[in-house]
Motif scaffolding. Structure first.
Motif, PDB file in Angstrom:
ATOM      1  N   ILE A   1      23.261 -14.231  75.831  1.00 26.40           N
ATOM      2  CA  ILE A   1      23.897 -14.689  74.587  1.00 26.40           C
ATOM      3  C   ILE A   1      22.805 -14.867  73.540  1.00 26.40           C
ATOM      4  CG2 ILE A   1      25.193 -16.551  73.479  1.00 26.40           C
ATOM      5  CD1 ILE A   1      26.626 -16.979  76.163  1.00 26.40           C
ATOM      6  N   VAL A   2      22.928 -14.115  72.434  1.00 23.50           N
ATOM      7  CA  VAL A   2      21.899 -14.135  71.398  1.00 23.50           C
ATOM      8  C   VAL A   2      22.346 -14.838  70.122  1.00 23.50           C
ATOM      9  CG1 VAL A   2      20.697 -12.091  72.263  1.00 23.50           C
ATOM     10  CG2 VAL A   2      22.556 -11.815  70.601  1.00 23.50           C
ATOM     11  N   LYS A   3      23.643 -15.085  69.991  1.00 20.14           N
ATOM     12  CA  LYS A   3      24.163 -15.750  68.793  1.00 20.14           C
ATOM     13  C   LYS A   3      25.509 -16.363  69.130  1.00 20.14           C
ATOM     14  CE  LYS A   3      25.765 -14.615  64.114  1.00 20.14           C
ATOM     15  NZ  LYS A   3      25.983 -13.531  63.138  1.00 20.14           N
ATOM     16  N   LEU A   4      25.831 -17.515  68.512  1.00 17.36           N
ATOM     17  CA  LEU A   4      27.151 -18.093  68.686  1.00 17.36           C
ATOM     18  C   LEU A   4      27.534 -18.874  67.447  1.00 17.36           C
ATOM     19  CD1 LEU A   4      27.400 -21.422  70.115  1.00 17.36           C
ATOM     20  CD2 LEU A   4      25.475 -20.239  71.089  1.00 17.36           C
TER      21      LEU A   4
ATOM     22  N   ILE B   1      26.587 -11.012  72.719  1.00 20.29           N
ATOM     23  CA  ILE B   1      25.847 -10.865  73.977  1.00 20.29           C
ATOM     24  C   ILE B   1      25.088  -9.552  73.958  1.00 20.29           C
ATOM     25  CG2 ILE B   1      26.044 -10.775  76.495  1.00 20.29           C
ATOM     26  CD1 ILE B   1      28.842 -12.144  76.084  1.00 20.29           C
ATOM     27  N   ASN B   2      23.792  -9.620  74.206  1.00 16.98           N
ATOM     28  CA  ASN B   2      22.953  -8.424  74.265  1.00 16.98           C
ATOM     29  C   ASN B   2      22.943  -7.917  75.702  1.00 16.98           C
ATOM     30  OD1 ASN B   2      21.017  -6.443  74.236  1.00 16.98           O
ATOM     31  ND2 ASN B   2      19.562  -7.617  73.024  1.00 16.98           N
ATOM     32  N   PHE B   3      23.521  -6.719  75.889  1.00 14.46           N
ATOM     33  CA  PHE B   3      23.576  -6.102  77.213  1.00 14.46           C
ATOM     34  C   PHE B   3      22.487  -5.045  77.394  1.00 14.46           C
ATOM     35  CE2 PHE B   3      27.914  -7.781  76.928  1.00 14.46           C
ATOM     36  CZ  PHE B   3      28.021  -8.388  78.165  1.00 14.46           C
ATOM     37  N   GLY B   4      21.485  -5.041  76.529  1.00 13.97           N
ATOM     38  CA  GLY B   4      20.372  -4.108  76.679  1.00 13.97           C
ATOM     39  C   GLY B   4      20.526  -2.874  75.808  1.00 13.97           C
TER      40      GLY B   4
END
Length: 80
Positions: free
Chosen positions: A19-22, A37-40
């Motif tokens: 999770i990179v931002k909320l 969410i950063n999945f790559g």
């Protein structure tokens, strides 16, 4: 409860991400947070929603597992 076959389950793509931002999501009927969410590099950043059963300060940077091939759903103007 809906039962799916083993063949259907094999098509589900589960990946871990961070999770990179909320943000709080006041437009939703239920209390939820919008999360990114950063999945790559292959999948990138996807959006999702998380219920308020989690404190925002504990979510940022947390590793999660998500299904990345479900398709999009628009809830109160937020596509997840």
């Amino acid at each position: 409860m809906t039962i799916i076959t083993c063949e259907e389950f094999k098509r589900v793509k589960l990946h871990s991400g961070t999770i990179v931002k909320l943000e709080e999501f006041s437009r939703a009927k239920k209390s939820v947070f919008k999360v990114w969410i950063n999945f790559g590099p292959e999948i990138g950043v996807l959006q999702a929603q998380v219920t308020v059963h989690y404190a925002p300060k504990t979510l940022l940077g947390r590793q999660v597992v998500g299904c990345v091939n479900l398709g999009e759903k628009n809830i109160a103007g937020f596509t997840s």
